[in-house]
Write a protein that holds these residues in place. Structure first.
Motif, PDB file in Angstrom:
ATOM      1  N   GLU A  81      45.784  39.607  34.629  1.00 27.42           N
ATOM      2  CA  GLU A  81      46.808  38.818  33.931  1.00 27.42           C
ATOM      3  C   GLU A  81      48.032  38.612  34.830  1.00 27.42           C
ATOM      4  OE1 GLU A  81      45.973  37.386  31.233  1.00 27.42           O
ATOM      5  OE2 GLU A  81      44.575  38.686  30.137  1.00 27.42           O
TER       6      GLU A  81
ATOM      7  N   VAL B 118      38.394  37.272  32.707  1.00 17.63           N
ATOM      8  CA  VAL B 118      39.457  36.301  33.015  1.00 17.63           C
ATOM      9  C   VAL B 118      39.495  36.024  34.518  1.00 17.63           C
ATOM     10  CG1 VAL B 118      41.976  36.011  33.087  1.00 17.63           C
ATOM     11  CG2 VAL B 118      40.860  36.761  30.982  1.00 17.63           C
TER      12      VAL B 118
ATOM     13  N   HIS C 264      37.761  42.175  29.259  1.00  9.47           N
ATOM     14  CA  HIS C 264      38.606  40.984  29.252  1.00  9.47           C
ATOM     15  C   HIS C 264      39.151  40.612  30.640  1.00  9.47           C
ATOM     16  CE1 HIS C 264      41.272  37.983  27.577  1.00  9.47           C
ATOM     17  NE2 HIS C 264      42.282  38.532  28.224  1.00  9.47           N
TER      18      HIS C 264
ATOM     19  N   HIS D 168      41.195  31.564  30.759  1.00  5.89           N
ATOM     20  CA  HIS D 168      40.758  32.135  29.488  1.00  5.89           C
ATOM     21  C   HIS D 168      39.701  31.303  28.764  1.00  5.89           C
ATOM     22  CE1 HIS D 168      43.934  34.972  30.194  1.00  5.89           C
ATOM     23  NE2 HIS D 168      43.636  35.639  29.086  1.00  5.89           N
TER      24      HIS D 168
ATOM     25  N   ASP E 129      52.152  40.934  29.291  1.00  2.00           N
ATOM     26  CA  ASP E 129      51.603  39.869  28.456  1.00  2.00           C
ATOM     27  C   ASP E 129      51.746  40.140  26.954  1.00  2.00           C
ATOM     28  OD1 ASP E 129      50.195  37.687  27.507  1.00  2.00           O
ATOM     29  OD2 ASP E 129      48.460  37.928  28.793  1.00  2.00           O
TER      30      ASP E 129
HETATM   31 ZN   LIG Z   1      44.154  37.637  28.567  1.00  2.00          ZN
END
Ligand SMILES: [Zn+2]
Ligand SMILES: NC(=O)c1ccc[n+]([C@@H]2O[C@H](COP(=O)([O-])OP(=O)(O)OC[C@H]3O[C@@H](n4cnc5c(N)ncnc54)[C@H](O)[C@@H]3O)[C@@H](O)[C@H]2O)c1
Length: 360
Positions: free
Chosen positions: A184, A269, A265, A249, A136
């Motif tokens: 992710e 997510v 995070h 997100h 990412d």
């Molecule tokens: Zn992210």
């Protein structure tokens, strides 16, 4: 020789490749030889600098300017940016120079931004050392630092010349950081790659086994990086499809914020994907079976799918504060199927509230 893969980011003269595999960092020698920079600076996560075998093996760290940068979000501060510029000045970097940034997404965001602004933009190469960085953050040229008022408030688009994803770095990554990256990866699969999703579903051994299997890891990073690269190639500056990558997100950021950033995070997510999936299911645009598959996979990978004890008011406040800050209606990237996401604007806040309440 271990297996290698390559993914292209196609942006005309700013095109570059993402090279993936054990030993990808060694490609740096060839890239330096081919580009012959006037001078060269290596910015490296200071925790890895002294101890990581992959870095200890790099001759450039003994012969060129080195900027150690502390790991983590704290790296993305104005103070660290100033320190980077000062190091660039000491190293005499000019437009013919090259900066290499080896670290997690925080470091590549900071150093990429320093390179974007130095002499109005000098070349840089990203060497992501976290799973999240590989699939990412290091791909797509978004660079930024944080201010006390918010994350990523000051930034620039500045594509790297190459991204070297050496899977050898992932061996030392703490399990929690690996899980963040996996969230992710699932996002990438839901946004654009049903085959990646099915591949992950077939991983009966969960995150631990995946991490120890170099061939499977290569496949996962190749496919997830491929989703990001393809979307960036279509929409470099987030005027269209790049917004699809925000899946999970909108709620995820609110969960992070409402928890006072106690929830990392990737876990936020994961919760965000589950809740946004339920939102889409409730709207009748995401089949229940697909929603259940998605939550099943997140759970199998050790990622959370339900809201922890959080103040619902604070959560809604975080969601709408985001909306006010952007001066537009609340937009979500919602799934229609595994592998297909759409941007939906102007959702009724009551719909969102109902989902949050039912998940609490
Ligand atoms: Zn992210
Ligand atoms: N530019 C983009 O498009 C984009 C996309 C997604 C995320 N991001 C940004 O990325 C950042 C998060 O990046 P991250 O998740 O990589 O975390 P991070 O860069 O904050 O690193 C997390 C921790 O892992 C350590 N670490 C890094 N590599 C390691 C390794 N190989 N072994 C052991 N420890 C290692 C770091 O020192 C740090 O303590 C956020 O600031 C986010 O905003 C940017």
């Amino acid at each position: 020789m271990s297996r290698r893969a390559e993914v292209e980011v196609s942006l005309g003269e700013r095109s570059y490749s993402v090279r993936i595999g054990e030993g990808a960092l060694a490609d740096l020698s060839g890239l330096l030889e081919a580009s012959r920079p006037t001078s060269f600076l290596f910015a490296v996560d200071e925790g890895l600098l002294a101890s990581h075998p992959l870095l200890l093996a790099r001759p450039e760290l003994r012969t060129s300017a080195v900027l150690p940068v502390p790991g983590g979000e704290g790296a993305k501060s104005p103070q660290r940016l100033l320190a980077a510029w000062e190091a660039f000045a000491r190293a005499g970097l000019d437009r013919g120079s090259l900066v290499v940034a080896a670290g997690g997404g925080s470091l590549t965001d900071l150093v990429g931004f320093a390179a974007a602004t130095w002499h109005r933009g000098i070349p840089w190469i990203a060497v992501p050392t976290t799973l999240l960085g590989m699939v990412d953050a290091a791909i797509g040229g978004k660079t930024a630092i944080d201010l006390p008022g918010g994350k990523n408030l000051v930034g620039a688009f500045h594509q790297p010349r190459a991204v070297l994803c050496d899977l050898g770095f992932l061996g030392t990554l703490p399990a929690g950081e690996f899980a963040t990256g996996l969230a992710e990866v699932v996002k990438a699969a839901v946004v654009g790659d049903p085959e990646l999703f099915a591949f992950l579903e077939g991983e009966s051994g969960g995150a631990d086994r995946l991490r120890r299997d170099p061939d499977r890891l290569l496949e996962v990073v190749r496919l997830a990086a491929g989703v990001k690269a393809a979307i960036v190639s279509r929409d470099e500056r987030e005027a269209g499809d790049r917004r699809l990558l925000n899946f999970g997100h909108t709620v995820g950021h609110a969960v992070e914020k409402a928890s006072g950033f106690a929830i990392p995070h990737g876990r936020a997510v994961s919760i965000g994907m589950a809740l946004e999936g339920r939102l889409a299911e409730g709207r009748g645009t995401f089949p229940s079976g697909e929603r259940a598959r998605m939550e099943g996979l997140l759970g199998a990978l050790g990622l959370p799918t339900s809201l922890p004890r959080l103040d619902l008011g604070a959560l809604l406040e975080a969601l709408t504060a985001d909306k006010k800050a952007r001066g537009r209606r609340l937009a979500f990237a919602l799934p229609r199927a595994i592998g297909r996401v759409e941007v939906v604007e102007g959702l009724d806040p009551r719909e969102i509230r109902a989902i949050l309440e039912s998940a609490a």
